[in-house]
Design an enzyme around this catalytic site. Sequence first.
Site: not given
Length: 629
Positions: A106, A108, A129, A141, A206, A291-292, A301
């Site tokens: 997901g 992040g 982003k 974080d 994606r 995922d990319n 990404d």
Amino acid sequence: WLGALRFDNLALRSLPVDASEDGGPRAVPGACFSRVRPSPLQNPRLVAMSLPALALLGLEAPAADREAAEAEAAQYFSGNRLLAGSEPAAHCYCGHQFGSFAGQLGDGAAMYLGEVLGPRGERWEIQLKGAGLTPFSRQADGRKVLRSSIREFLCSEAMFHLGIPTTRAGTCVTSDSKVVRDIFYDGNPKNERCTVVLRIASTFIRFGSFEIFKPTDEYTGRKGPSVNRNDIRIQMLDYVISTFYPEIQEAYSDNSIQRNAAFFKEITKRTARLVAEWQCVGFCHGVLNTDNMSIVGLTIDYGPFGFMDRYDPEHICNGSDNTGRYAYNKQPEICKWNLGKLAEALVPELPLEISELILEEEYDAEFEKHYLQKMRKKLGLIQLELEEDSKLVSELLETMHLTGGDFTNIFYLLSSFSVNSDPSELEDFLEKLTSQCASVEELKVAFKPQMDPRQLSMMLMLAQSNPQLFALIGTKANINKELERIEQFSKLQQLTAADLLSRNKRHWKEWLEKYRVRLQKEIESVSDADAWNTDRVKVMNSNNPKYILRNYIAQNAIEAAENGDFSEVRNVLKLLENPFQEAEDFREVKEDAEEEGATATAAACAQETRSRLPYCSKPPLWASELCVT
């Protein structure tokens, strides 16, 4: 000036949104999005903005008060303020990372702000982003730092201006907020500035978005958060196809299997063409996990990417890709493998026997066709399409490999090759070509052994005595590569610069003769050779860039920015907007920026130990030490 943005957030109306108010890291079942809030930053300020990218959204920075416009952009595009109509959310997806299913991943660190309607009615999803924690942040974080953000910002725009399908970047905003990062994972952490990039695309959905339904993986034991929710898979397919493939929706509205097959065929072909474009400019993505991979065929990404300098088919741009899974020459087959995983994720809405047949029939053929078409343009073969062209391209790349030729600069030089050159002109051209080949010093750096001799000896013994244990800590390919490196390095100790030059000239002379014969066939097929040559040079110069985002150019801009001077980032952005055009040399571009009022003192301080080079130069020796993870 940002008040003109018109939002229409179709994705949140069309797909399930998580109802939980818990903003902390957690599993998110039964949803495609979770609502989030950006976390404010201290003293946000604009590093750079791309006016062509912002124009997609109907934005035009006011010329009258540029400072106020930049301050406003810094507030809204850092996440400190929310635009009217935006609905921040994080997208849920899974992925196969380095070949293994990783379960829920997901957004992040990225946040969907909403979808802006452009001036011509087109729809653009905008994202921040690096805007803070989301349910998908896991142990991280939710922040990004200045160096990685500058790289993503510049490369997104560079790829667009090279004509390669890509997500875009509108702004890069940094701050006084700090996070700790261990850049090389070597126990030397440092404080870095939190930075946010405004990303723009038709969608950021994606391949991994469809993997949220995956049952427990037999190898990793992980599963998607929405197992057995085929109703959401159907919703996602309906949304993706009707929104981004409307012609397919229209043609197959009464048969979902045929519609889904047509969609899979189209994304297969788009992906094949995309990776062919990458190969033709020497671009390495670095992290081609599922995922990319964009569901609409965009480059997405930008992490440890790199444009290849010295041609090496096994070039690895990601310092943490220890096995070379995502090496330059592996990219086509990896993208095909990823499509295979997408096919699995679409079952039962598209039976595997249908998708696997489509993948086998379409992908390789589309890749080869597009790759050869592009390479013909790069070589100025504009009149005839001959079977021998594929061999000519392979022999060119082999010559580049043998001579350590700079991929970008060799292609750029070829447009000035004359079919009718006399011996002295040919010699001059060979001098130019060989000046773009690796020197003895550069080759010594490239082939320097990377293992301690004792470690290598131990690994070789282990491979013989305990193959099972060896398989856990090393690979045969890595050991063979190290042995090859040692052999090459040993040979280089006896090689003189004169011998290397003579050898390189011989290799290039052999290939140029084949190229001349092929160009002669072009000339024989036309009535006006001069007009043909003019067209040839024009086509070559619009397909062979002079400027790419080399790692050392990005690094110079990053170091200046880390010292408070953003002018170099802006210079490089301006240059990359015209990659095919001749520009002024490095120093002259720098002087122009200073005349416009940019402060270069900090940059001068950061760069005092490095000599200035034209942006189109092959990299200096120090660039070989750059490691991007």
